[in-house]
Scaffold this motif. Structure first.
Motif, PDB file in Angstrom:
ATOM      1  N   TRP A  51       0.759  -1.245   0.479  1.00  0.00           N
ATOM      2  CA  TRP A  51      -0.207   0.117  -0.286  1.00  0.00           C
ATOM      3  C   TRP A  51       1.189   0.767  -0.407  1.00  0.00           C
ATOM      4  CZ3 TRP A  51      -4.594   1.097  -1.023  1.00  0.00           C
ATOM      5  CH2 TRP A  51      -5.847   0.030  -1.620  1.00  0.00           C
ATOM      6  N   ALA A  52       1.972   1.553   0.892  1.00  0.00           N
ATOM      7  CA  ALA A  52       2.820   2.521   0.829  1.00  0.00           C
ATOM      8  C   ALA A  52       3.483   2.588  -0.448  1.00  0.00           C
ATOM      9  CB  ALA A  52       3.878   1.687   2.256  1.00  0.00           C
ATOM     10  N   THR A  53       3.626   1.455  -1.441  1.00  0.00           N
ATOM     11  CA  THR A  53       4.426   1.515  -2.380  1.00  0.00           C
ATOM     12  C   THR A  53       3.521   2.134  -3.533  1.00  0.00           C
ATOM     13  OG1 THR A  53       5.850   0.179  -1.997  1.00  0.00           O
ATOM     14  CG2 THR A  53       5.911  -0.224  -4.611  1.00  0.00           C
ATOM     15  N   ARG A  54       2.247   1.044  -3.836  1.00  0.00           N
ATOM     16  CA  ARG A  54       1.343   2.251  -3.932  1.00  0.00           C
ATOM     17  C   ARG A  54       1.081   3.864  -4.198  1.00  0.00           C
ATOM     18  NH1 ARG A  54      -4.599   2.129  -5.344  1.00  0.00           N
ATOM     19  NH2 ARG A  54      -5.056   2.292  -6.976  1.00  0.00           N
ATOM     20  N   ALA A  55       1.080   3.732  -3.111  1.00  0.00           N
ATOM     21  CA  ALA A  55       0.414   5.381  -2.801  1.00  0.00           C
ATOM     22  C   ALA A  55       1.325   6.105  -3.644  1.00  0.00           C
ATOM     23  CB  ALA A  55       0.506   5.296  -1.352  1.00  0.00           C
ATOM     24  N   ASN A  56       2.471   5.939  -3.322  1.00  0.00           N
ATOM     25  CA  ASN A  56       3.946   6.606  -3.485  1.00  0.00           C
ATOM     26  C   ASN A  56       3.274   6.879  -4.848  1.00  0.00           C
ATOM     27  OD1 ASN A  56       6.258   7.867  -2.790  1.00  0.00           O
ATOM     28  ND2 ASN A  56       7.129   5.948  -4.034  1.00  0.00           N
ATOM     29  N   GLU A  57       3.894   5.191  -5.627  1.00  0.00           N
ATOM     30  CA  GLU A  57       3.250   5.145  -7.166  1.00  0.00           C
ATOM     31  C   GLU A  57       2.750   6.424  -7.484  1.00  0.00           C
ATOM     32  OE1 GLU A  57       2.029   2.046 -10.359  1.00  0.00           O
ATOM     33  OE2 GLU A  57       3.393   1.940  -9.655  1.00  0.00           O
ATOM     34  N   ALA A  58       0.957   6.800  -7.084  1.00  0.00           N
ATOM     35  CA  ALA A  58       0.097   6.925  -7.598  1.00  0.00           C
ATOM     36  C   ALA A  58       0.106   8.905  -7.134  1.00  0.00           C
ATOM     37  CB  ALA A  58      -1.423   6.534  -6.757  1.00  0.00           C
ATOM     38  N   TYR A  59       0.902   9.169  -6.144  1.00  0.00           N
ATOM     39  CA  TYR A  59       1.162  10.430  -5.451  1.00  0.00           C
ATOM     40  C   TYR A  59       2.548  11.116  -6.893  1.00  0.00           C
ATOM     41  CZ  TYR A  59       3.314  14.343  -3.763  1.00  0.00           C
ATOM     42  OH  TYR A  59       3.630  16.216  -2.690  1.00  0.00           O
ATOM     43  N   GLN A  60       3.580  10.124  -7.408  1.00  0.00           N
ATOM     44  CA  GLN A  60       4.559  10.159  -8.190  1.00  0.00           C
ATOM     45  C   GLN A  60       3.985  10.756  -9.570  1.00  0.00           C
ATOM     46  OE1 GLN A  60       7.349  11.504  -7.613  1.00  0.00           O
ATOM     47  NE2 GLN A  60       7.012  10.612  -5.535  1.00  0.00           N
ATOM     48  N   THR A  61       2.386   9.933  -9.515  1.00  0.00           N
ATOM     49  CA  THR A  61       1.815  10.326 -10.970  1.00  0.00           C
ATOM     50  C   THR A  61       1.056  11.622 -11.182  1.00  0.00           C
ATOM     51  OG1 THR A  61       1.734   7.519 -11.929  1.00  0.00           O
ATOM     52  CG2 THR A  61       0.079   9.549 -12.865  1.00  0.00           C
ATOM     53  N   LEU A  62      -0.252  11.428 -10.216  1.00  0.00           N
ATOM     54  CA  LEU A  62      -1.041  12.453 -10.127  1.00  0.00           C
ATOM     55  C   LEU A  62       0.042  13.920  -9.613  1.00  0.00           C
ATOM     56  CD1 LEU A  62      -3.589  11.355  -7.712  1.00  0.00           C
ATOM     57  CD2 LEU A  62      -3.486  11.336  -9.933  1.00  0.00           C
ATOM     58  N   LYS A  63       1.268  13.777  -9.399  1.00  0.00           N
ATOM     59  CA  LYS A  63       2.246  15.338  -8.735  1.00  0.00           C
ATOM     60  C   LYS A  63       2.688  16.104 -10.295  1.00  0.00           C
ATOM     61  CE  LYS A  63       5.263  17.014  -6.067  1.00  0.00           C
ATOM     62  NZ  LYS A  63       5.826  17.652  -4.700  1.00  0.00           N
ATOM     63  N   SER A  64       2.489  14.923 -11.078  1.00  0.00           N
ATOM     64  CA  SER A  64       3.476  15.447 -12.310  1.00  0.00           C
ATOM     65  C   SER A  64       2.294  15.383 -13.302  1.00  0.00           C
ATOM     66  CB  SER A  64       4.304  14.152 -13.299  1.00  0.00           C
ATOM     67  OG  SER A  64       4.984  14.215 -14.283  1.00  0.00           O
ATOM     68  N   PRO A  65       2.589  16.805 -14.047  1.00  0.00           N
ATOM     69  CA  PRO A  65       2.014  17.010 -15.023  1.00  0.00           C
ATOM     70  C   PRO A  65       1.386  16.519 -16.248  1.00  0.00           C
ATOM     71  CG  PRO A  65       2.261  19.691 -14.084  1.00  0.00           C
ATOM     72  CD  PRO A  65       3.687  18.209 -13.729  1.00  0.00           C
ATOM     73  N   PHE A  66       2.323  15.465 -17.034  1.00  0.00           N
ATOM     74  CA  PHE A  66       2.441  14.877 -18.310  1.00  0.00           C
ATOM     75  C   PHE A  66       1.772  13.508 -17.473  1.00  0.00           C
ATOM     76  CE2 PHE A  66       5.889  11.627 -19.749  1.00  0.00           C
ATOM     77  CZ  PHE A  66       4.863  11.634 -20.499  1.00  0.00           C
ATOM     78  N   LYS A  67       3.051  12.185 -16.542  1.00  0.00           N
ATOM     79  CA  LYS A  67       2.070  11.561 -16.328  1.00  0.00           C
ATOM     80  C   LYS A  67       0.642  11.334 -15.279  1.00  0.00           C
ATOM     81  CE  LYS A  67       6.554  10.248 -13.811  1.00  0.00           C
ATOM     82  NZ  LYS A  67       7.251   9.599 -12.688  1.00  0.00           N
ATOM     83  N   ARG A  68       0.060  12.558 -14.962  1.00  0.00           N
ATOM     84  CA  ARG A  68      -0.914  13.132 -14.572  1.00  0.00           C
ATOM     85  C   ARG A  68      -2.813  13.441 -16.398  1.00  0.00           C
ATOM     86  NH1 ARG A  68      -1.173  16.967 -11.360  1.00  0.00           N
ATOM     87  NH2 ARG A  68      -2.106  18.721 -13.213  1.00  0.00           N
ATOM     88  N   ALA A  69      -1.735  13.838 -17.239  1.00  0.00           N
ATOM     89  CA  ALA A  69      -1.937  13.911 -18.128  1.00  0.00           C
ATOM     90  C   ALA A  69      -1.956  12.247 -19.158  1.00  0.00           C
ATOM     91  CB  ALA A  69      -1.651  14.722 -19.164  1.00  0.00           C
ATOM     92  N   ALA A  70      -1.336  11.653 -19.258  1.00  0.00           N
ATOM     93  CA  ALA A  70      -0.989  10.256 -19.944  1.00  0.00           C
ATOM     94  C   ALA A  70      -1.839   9.633 -18.707  1.00  0.00           C
ATOM     95  CB  ALA A  70       0.533  10.332 -19.567  1.00  0.00           C
ATOM     96  N   TYR A  71      -1.832   9.558 -17.769  1.00  0.00           N
ATOM     97  CA  TYR A  71      -3.036   8.420 -16.980  1.00  0.00           C
ATOM     98  C   TYR A  71      -4.356   8.847 -17.300  1.00  0.00           C
ATOM     99  CZ  TYR A  71      -4.783   6.052 -12.617  1.00  0.00           C
ATOM    100  OH  TYR A  71      -5.250   5.019 -11.565  1.00  0.00           O
ATOM    101  N   LEU A  72      -4.997   9.862 -17.453  1.00  0.00           N
ATOM    102  CA  LEU A  72      -6.077   9.809 -17.530  1.00  0.00           C
ATOM    103  C   LEU A  72      -6.559   9.628 -18.891  1.00  0.00           C
ATOM    104  CD1 LEU A  72      -6.617  13.667 -15.940  1.00  0.00           C
ATOM    105  CD2 LEU A  72      -8.179  11.692 -15.345  1.00  0.00           C
ATOM    106  N   CYS A  73      -5.809   9.790 -19.689  1.00  0.00           N
ATOM    107  CA  CYS A  73      -5.970   9.562 -21.071  1.00  0.00           C
ATOM    108  C   CYS A  73      -6.190   8.106 -20.738  1.00  0.00           C
ATOM    109  CB  CYS A  73      -4.814   9.638 -21.924  1.00  0.00           C
ATOM    110  SG  CYS A  73      -4.910  11.303 -22.835  1.00  0.00           S
ATOM    111  N   GLU A  74      -5.464   7.597 -20.648  1.00  0.00           N
ATOM    112  CA  GLU A  74      -5.511   5.383 -19.978  1.00  0.00           C
ATOM    113  C   GLU A  74      -6.513   4.931 -19.222  1.00  0.00           C
ATOM    114  OE1 GLU A  74      -1.148   4.642 -18.224  1.00  0.00           O
ATOM    115  OE2 GLU A  74      -0.422   5.626 -20.493  1.00  0.00           O
ATOM    116  N   LEU A  75      -6.777   6.168 -18.744  1.00  0.00           N
ATOM    117  CA  LEU A  75      -8.054   5.547 -17.791  1.00  0.00           C
ATOM    118  C   LEU A  75      -9.796   5.398 -18.946  1.00  0.00           C
ATOM    119  CD1 LEU A  75      -8.040   7.699 -14.150  1.00  0.00           C
ATOM    120  CD2 LEU A  75      -8.367   5.270 -14.651  1.00  0.00           C
ATOM    121  N   ASN A  76      -9.146   6.830 -18.930  1.00  0.00           N
ATOM    122  CA  ASN A  76     -10.740   6.906 -20.615  1.00  0.00           C
ATOM    123  C   ASN A  76     -10.169   5.997 -21.438  1.00  0.00           C
ATOM    124  OD1 ASN A  76     -12.270   9.623 -19.306  1.00  0.00           O
ATOM    125  ND2 ASN A  76     -10.390   9.088 -18.215  1.00  0.00           N
TER     126      ASN A  76
END
Length: 171
Positions: A51-76
């Motif tokens: 869970w700690a590892t997953r939370a860290n990965e999720a945080y790094q993804t959402l904190k970065s505009p590039f990673k957050r944008a890519a993640y949103l595209c993939e989610l959709n």
């Protein structure tokens, strides 16, 4: 399984409150920090670490505009095809070529002023690109946003190259 936005109880959109993200991350981390599980069974420790590892990965993804944008595209359901789809608008490619020439000239001429000007221009373009992608994503235009995300990937990579030249000239 929860997506990254759900994990931190944030709206699933590009424009997020970064202070709320930071706070939510700290809350999740405090609940699953391995120190809290020092007396737990090995299985409980393993789950807490996951869970700690997953939370860290999720945080790094959402904190970065590039990673957050890519993640949103993939989610959709948008496959960014980062490896296979390198088609870009002509003007974007021409800009990339001009910047590469400027970078080479600055590097060979050890011209810090030219390098700083190039870096400043890149930051302005990158900021505008991120804002445009955010607008598209928040309007649920994931297909057009995907092209912007691929372009942003090029800008991020070029920015890393510029930083490497800075380090080489300063070092």
């Amino acid at each position: 399984m929860q997506n990254h936005f759900e994990l931190f109880q944030l709206p699933q959109r590009f424009t997020i409150d970064l202070s709320a993200l930071d706070q939510a991350f700290r809350e999740v981390q405090s609940r699953v920090h391995p120190d809290k599980f020092s007396q737990a069974t090995d299985a409980e420790k393993r789950v807490a670490m996951q869970w700690a590892t997953r939370a860290n990965e999720a945080y790094q993804t959402l904190k970065s505009p590039f990673k957050r944008a890519a993640y949103l595209c993939e989610l959709n359901g948008i496959d960014l095809q980062i490896e296979s789809n390198t088609a870009m608008p002509r003007e974007f490619l021409m800009q990339q070529m001009e910047w590469r020439e400027e970078l080479e000239d600055a590097k060979h001429g050890k011209d810090m002023n030219a390098l700083e000007a190039l870096d400043a221009e890149l930051q302005v373009v990158r900021k505008a690109k991120v804002a445009h992608i955010g607008t598209l994503l928040d309007a649920h235009n994931f297909t057009d946003a995907a092209l912007g995300v691929r372009q942003l990937m090029f800008l991020e990579k070029f920015g890393e190259e510029v930083q490497a030249v800075f380090e080489k000239l300063e070092g």
